[in-house]
Design a protein around this motif. Structure first.
Motif, mmCIF file in Angstrom:
data_model
loop_
_atom_site.group_PDB
_atom_site.id
_atom_site.type_symbol
_atom_site.label_atom_id
_atom_site.label_comp_id
_atom_site.label_asym_id
_atom_site.label_seq_id
_atom_site.Cartn_x
_atom_site.Cartn_y
_atom_site.Cartn_z
ATOM 1 N N ALA A 108 0.836 -1.206 0.000
ATOM 2 C CA ALA A 108 0.000 0.000 0.000
ATOM 3 C C ALA A 108 0.871 1.256 0.000
ATOM 4 O O ALA A 108 0.593 2.220 -0.718
ATOM 5 N N GLU A 109 1.931 1.226 0.803
ATOM 6 C CA GLU A 109 2.866 2.359 0.837
ATOM 7 C C GLU A 109 3.453 2.596 -0.550
ATOM 8 O O GLU A 109 3.526 3.733 -1.028
ATOM 9 N N ALA A 110 3.878 1.517 -1.223
ATOM 10 C CA ALA A 110 4.463 1.641 -2.558
ATOM 11 C C ALA A 110 3.459 2.212 -3.550
ATOM 12 O O ALA A 110 3.797 3.073 -4.372
ATOM 13 N N ASP A 111 2.203 1.758 -3.480
ATOM 14 C CA ASP A 111 1.179 2.247 -4.404
ATOM 15 C C ASP A 111 0.932 3.737 -4.209
ATOM 16 O O ASP A 111 0.806 4.493 -5.183
ATOM 17 N N VAL A 112 0.844 4.161 -2.939
ATOM 18 C CA VAL A 112 0.612 5.587 -2.662
ATOM 19 C C VAL A 112 1.766 6.434 -3.183
ATOM 20 O O VAL A 112 1.568 7.457 -3.850
ATOM 21 N N VAL A 113 2.992 6.007 -2.889
ATOM 22 C CA VAL A 113 4.169 6.779 -3.304
ATOM 23 C C VAL A 113 4.253 6.856 -4.827
ATOM 24 O O VAL A 113 4.573 7.907 -5.396
ATOM 25 N N ASN A 114 3.951 5.758 -5.506
ATOM 26 C CA ASN A 114 4.003 5.762 -6.970
ATOM 27 C C ASN A 114 2.959 6.704 -7.560
ATOM 28 O O ASN A 114 3.222 7.403 -8.550
ATOM 29 N N ILE A 115 1.764 6.731 -6.961
ATOM 30 C CA ILE A 115 0.724 7.654 -7.442
ATOM 31 C C ILE A 115 1.166 9.103 -7.233
ATOM 32 O O ILE A 115 1.005 9.953 -8.112
ATOM 33 N N LEU A 116 1.736 9.381 -6.058
ATOM 34 C CA LEU A 116 2.195 10.748 -5.781
ATOM 35 C C LEU A 116 3.332 11.152 -6.716
ATOM 36 O O LEU A 116 3.391 12.294 -7.180
ATOM 37 N N LEU A 117 4.225 10.214 -7.014
ATOM 38 C CA LEU A 117 5.303 10.511 -7.963
ATOM 39 C C LEU A 117 4.750 10.770 -9.359
ATOM 40 O O LEU A 117 5.276 11.613 -10.096
ATOM 41 N N SER A 118 3.706 10.031 -9.721
ATOM 42 C CA SER A 118 3.112 10.234 -11.049
ATOM 43 C C SER A 118 2.526 11.637 -11.179
ATOM 44 O O SER A 118 2.482 12.187 -12.277
ATOM 45 N N GLN A 119 2.069 12.209 -10.056
ATOM 46 C CA GLN A 119 1.565 13.581 -10.098
ATOM 47 C C GLN A 119 2.678 14.557 -10.439
ATOM 48 O O GLN A 119 2.473 15.540 -11.152
ATOM 49 N N LEU A 120 3.877 14.270 -9.937
ATOM 50 C CA LEU A 120 5.010 15.140 -10.232
ATOM 51 C C LEU A 120 5.427 15.006 -11.682
ATOM 52 O O LEU A 120 5.698 15.990 -12.362
ATOM 53 N N SER A 121 5.512 13.758 -12.160
ATOM 54 C CA SER A 121 5.944 13.557 -13.542
ATOM 55 C C SER A 121 4.954 14.173 -14.511
ATOM 56 O O SER A 121 5.314 14.612 -15.593
ATOM 57 N N GLY A 122 3.661 14.219 -14.092
ATOM 58 C CA GLY A 122 2.667 14.844 -14.948
ATOM 59 C C GLY A 122 2.835 16.352 -15.007
ATOM 60 O O GLY A 122 2.398 16.994 -15.948
ATOM 61 N N ASP A 123 3.466 16.923 -13.951
ATOM 62 C CA ASP A 123 3.651 18.375 -13.908
ATOM 63 C C ASP A 123 4.885 18.841 -14.684
ATOM 64 O O ASP A 123 5.024 20.007 -15.010
ATOM 65 N N ILE A 124 5.819 17.918 -14.966
ATOM 66 C CA ILE A 124 7.085 18.300 -15.586
ATOM 67 C C ILE A 124 6.887 18.510 -17.079
ATOM 68 O O ILE A 124 6.262 17.697 -17.752
ATOM 69 N N ILE A 125 7.429 19.568 -17.619
ATOM 70 C CA ILE A 125 7.376 19.790 -19.059
ATOM 71 C C ILE A 125 8.453 18.949 -19.718
ATOM 72 O O ILE A 125 9.644 19.122 -19.446
ATOM 73 N N ARG A 126 8.074 18.038 -20.592
ATOM 74 C CA ARG A 126 9.017 17.217 -21.335
ATOM 75 C C ARG A 126 9.106 17.806 -22.748
ATOM 76 O O ARG A 126 8.136 17.815 -23.494
ATOM 77 N N PHE A 127 10.284 18.296 -23.121
ATOM 78 C CA PHE A 127 10.437 18.970 -24.397
ATOM 79 C C PHE A 127 10.723 17.987 -25.520
ATOM 80 O O PHE A 127 11.712 18.091 -26.221
ATOM 81 N N ASP A 128 9.833 16.991 -25.654
ATOM 82 C CA ASP A 128 9.916 16.096 -26.809
ATOM 83 C C ASP A 128 9.409 16.848 -28.044
ATOM 84 O O ASP A 128 10.069 16.880 -29.079
ATOM 85 N N VAL A 129 8.208 17.391 -27.922
ATOM 86 C CA VAL A 129 7.635 18.232 -28.967
ATOM 87 C C VAL A 129 7.058 19.463 -28.279
ATOM 88 O O VAL A 129 6.258 19.335 -27.366
ATOM 89 N N VAL A 130 7.493 20.639 -28.694
ATOM 90 C CA VAL A 130 6.991 21.884 -28.118
ATOM 91 C C VAL A 130 6.294 22.673 -29.214
ATOM 92 O O VAL A 130 6.876 22.934 -30.261
ATOM 93 N N GLU A 131 5.034 23.010 -28.998
ATOM 94 C CA GLU A 131 4.258 23.745 -29.989
ATOM 95 C C GLU A 131 3.621 24.960 -29.346
ATOM 96 O O GLU A 131 2.700 24.832 -28.549
ATOM 97 N N PRO A 132 4.108 26.153 -29.646
ATOM 98 C CA PRO A 132 3.485 27.358 -29.098
ATOM 99 C C PRO A 132 2.043 27.492 -29.581
ATOM 100 O O PRO A 132 1.695 27.071 -30.689
ATOM 101 N N LYS A 133 1.193 28.069 -28.741
ATOM 102 C CA LYS A 133 -0.210 28.245 -29.066
ATOM 103 C C LYS A 133 -0.626 29.701 -28.859
ATOM 104 O O LYS A 133 -0.174 30.351 -27.916
ATOM 105 N N VAL A 134 -1.494 30.163 -29.753
ATOM 106 C CA VAL A 134 -2.134 31.457 -29.582
ATOM 107 C C VAL A 134 -3.639 31.197 -29.604
ATOM 108 O O VAL A 134 -4.195 30.801 -30.629
#
Length: 533
Positions: free
Chosen positions: A226-252
């Motif tokens: 259970a501890e591992a599952d919680v920590v992995n979910i919380l880490l996934s929230q961080l990875s979702g917040d990080i900008i990964r510059f694989d493809v960057v497309e400016p928007k207007v």
């Protein structure tokens, strides 16, 4: 044997031989079973060590994320640390329970186990250990006297409940459904007594030492998982917040690419992926200073003049992991044109029968109080102004309708156009009972505490109520289906009496559920098929 009549010498001899044979068989099975429990405990302990190693790696990643961007990672990091602390404390308590059982088993003999502190990790494979088939010690230590149970399993159960609740409270609401936690310490149905018994009694009452310690190792395994599952979910929230510059497309993103002369062109300029803690620098050609940035989006306002095609372009500067800025150019065009009108449904592209459907109507160059709106055909319903260009449409029937829009000027109404819409009935909800929708399983205790039928309409744009008119609860009692009917949503006393007879493996049917729809009509909706656990 011993049914009350006087036994003959031959009957007594046969009875004694049966008891001796049963005892011999039990001794033989017991030896094999004990060896199996020892093997199980060893396997669980090894799994726990591997889970600890994985969790340590996850916490190391958390430390790195906190160092890189404390504002973004702090909340998730704090929640992970709370779960880690609680898991460590709960596992330490379980280890102390194991140590108490082991040290009592050797009667405090330090020649076998040096101290009580080391007993919590002493292997069951030690050949010097006395009978691992002893079931008095676990019962005494973990449960206590039958008249007033006060053993270590009592506080253990409460600690497990608190830990389980902490796990669910530590992850975002949208992730709770993905958190699969065991650690079920609810009462357990006992087929022998035909009743529910407490979790601690079910697990540790007259349980051998070998089996009890294997069970404790299993509880630790569920805690660490259970501890591992919680920590992995919380880490996934961080990875979702990080900008990964694989493809960057400016928007207007403009509020409108079709602007009336004399009004303003407004647009949000941003990167499709952005950081809420590190805003970009946005420069627009023709302006000396950077745009004001809110939530990663630059707020751009341009005062339009003569009709025609216009453009906006510039550069977005984003700081990379190395601290240097990377530039991304953007460009967009928009048309400045003569007046037109727009009708926008605020929640959907259809009107639903019997409910208030909100729409917003705007005509460029016209104030909201100058707009005239009507529904055609009028027999389908009505449109009511709510102020500020907002309206409510309520339809009664049909499949299509349209909104006629005009502008009032100098006492006359100038038609601006028509907006067509489809008409649909509100979808029916699905009945829910004891937390089950459709087919599902539920414990007998939760079934007995159910309050009634709840209609649920998920993923719909309106929060609608469907009052329950009537429903039927059915159960198979001794091969015969028994039906109980209720008026309204609440369960009746007769239904509660019927549910009290539910047995594991049996089924409870919620049928003939009728509700009152928003249009006033009575509908029959899908019921439930519930299997008792």
């Amino acid at each position: 044997m011993g049914g009350g009549g006087k036994e003959t010498p031959r009957q007594k001899m046969i009875g004694m031989m049966y008891l001796v044979l049963t005892a011999l068989l039990a001794m033989n099975v017991s030896k094999n079973v004990l060896a199996a429990f020892v093997t199980i405990e060893e396997g669980l302990n090894e799994t726990n060590r591997q889970t600890d190693a994985k969790n340590l790696h996850s916490y190391a990643v958390f430390d790195s994320e906190l160092a890189n961007d404390r504002k973004r990672a702090q909340k998730h990091y704090d929640n992970a640390q709370k779960v880690k602390k609680a898991a460590d404390e709960l596992c330490a308590f379980i280890d102390s329970c194991r140590g108490e059982v082991m040290f009592t088993l050797v009667a405090g003999n330090t020649d076998i186990i040096p101290s009580r502190d080391s007993a919590d990790t002493w292997p069951l494979t030690d050949e010097n250990l006395p009978g691992l088939d002893n079931y008095d010690i676990p019962t005494h230590i973990l449960i206590g006297p039958p008249e007033k149970p006060n053993g270590l399993a009592i506080p253990m159960k409460q600690k497990i409940k608190e830990f389980r609740e902490l796990c669910f409270n530590s992850v975002p609401d949208k992730e709770k459904k993905n958190l699969q936690i065991g650690l079920n310490v609810e009462d357990v149905w006992d087929n022998h007594y035909h009743d529910s018994i407490p979790w601690e009694i079910s697990n540790f009452d007259h349980t051998t030492v070998a089996a009890a310690l294997a069970l404790l190792a299993g509880v630790k395994n569920e805690i660490k998982t259970a501890e591992a599952d919680v920590v992995n979910i919380l880490l996934s929230q961080l990875s979702g917040d990080i900008i990964r510059f694989d493809v960057v497309e400016p928007k207007v993103i403009a509020s409108s690419n079709y602007v009336i002369a004399g009004s303003e062109y407004k647009a949000d300029i941003f990167l499709a992926a952005y950081s809420t803690t590190q805003d970009p620098v946005i420069m627009v050609e023709g302006q000396d200073s950077a745009l004001n940035v809110e939530g990663g989006m630059g707020k751009y306002v341009y005062k339009t003049g003569a009709p025609g095609e216009k453009y906006v372009k510039g550069v977005i500067k984003v700081k990379g992991p190395d601290g240097k800025f990377k530039e991304h150019e953007f460009a967009d065009t928009f048309m400045v044109a003569k007046p037109s009108f727009a009708v926008s449904p605020t929640k959907m592209n259809v009107f639903y029968i019997g409910v208030d459907n909100p729409v917003e109507i705007s005509v460029a160059g016209a104030a909201p109080n100058q707009i005239s709106a009507s529904l055609s055909p009028s027999s389908a319903g009505r449109i009511t102004p709510k102020g500020g260009g907002k309206y409510v449409v309520k339809v009664k029937k049909g499949s299509k309708c349209q909104i006629n829009v005009g502008v009032k000027k100098n006492g006359k109404v100038k038609p601006m156009g028509k907006a067509p819409f489809r008409i649909k009935p509100v979808p029916s909800p699905v009945a829910s009972f004891a937390g089950v929708r459709g087919d599902g399983k539920v414990t007998r205790g939760k079934l007995k505490s159910a309050g009634g039928v709840i209609p649920k309409l998920d993923d719909f744009v309106f929060d609608l109520k469907f009052p329950v008119v009537s429903w039927v609860l059915s159960m198979n009692i001794n091969g015969v289906f028994v039906d109980k009917k209720a008026r309204g949503p609440a369960i009746t006393p007769a239904m509660k009496q019927l549910l009290a007879k539910a047995k594991p493996g049996g089924k409870v049917l919620i049928e003939q559920v009728k509700v009152k729809a928003p249009d006033g009509k009575i509908r029959k909706i899908s019921g439930c098929v519930i299997k008792v656990r």
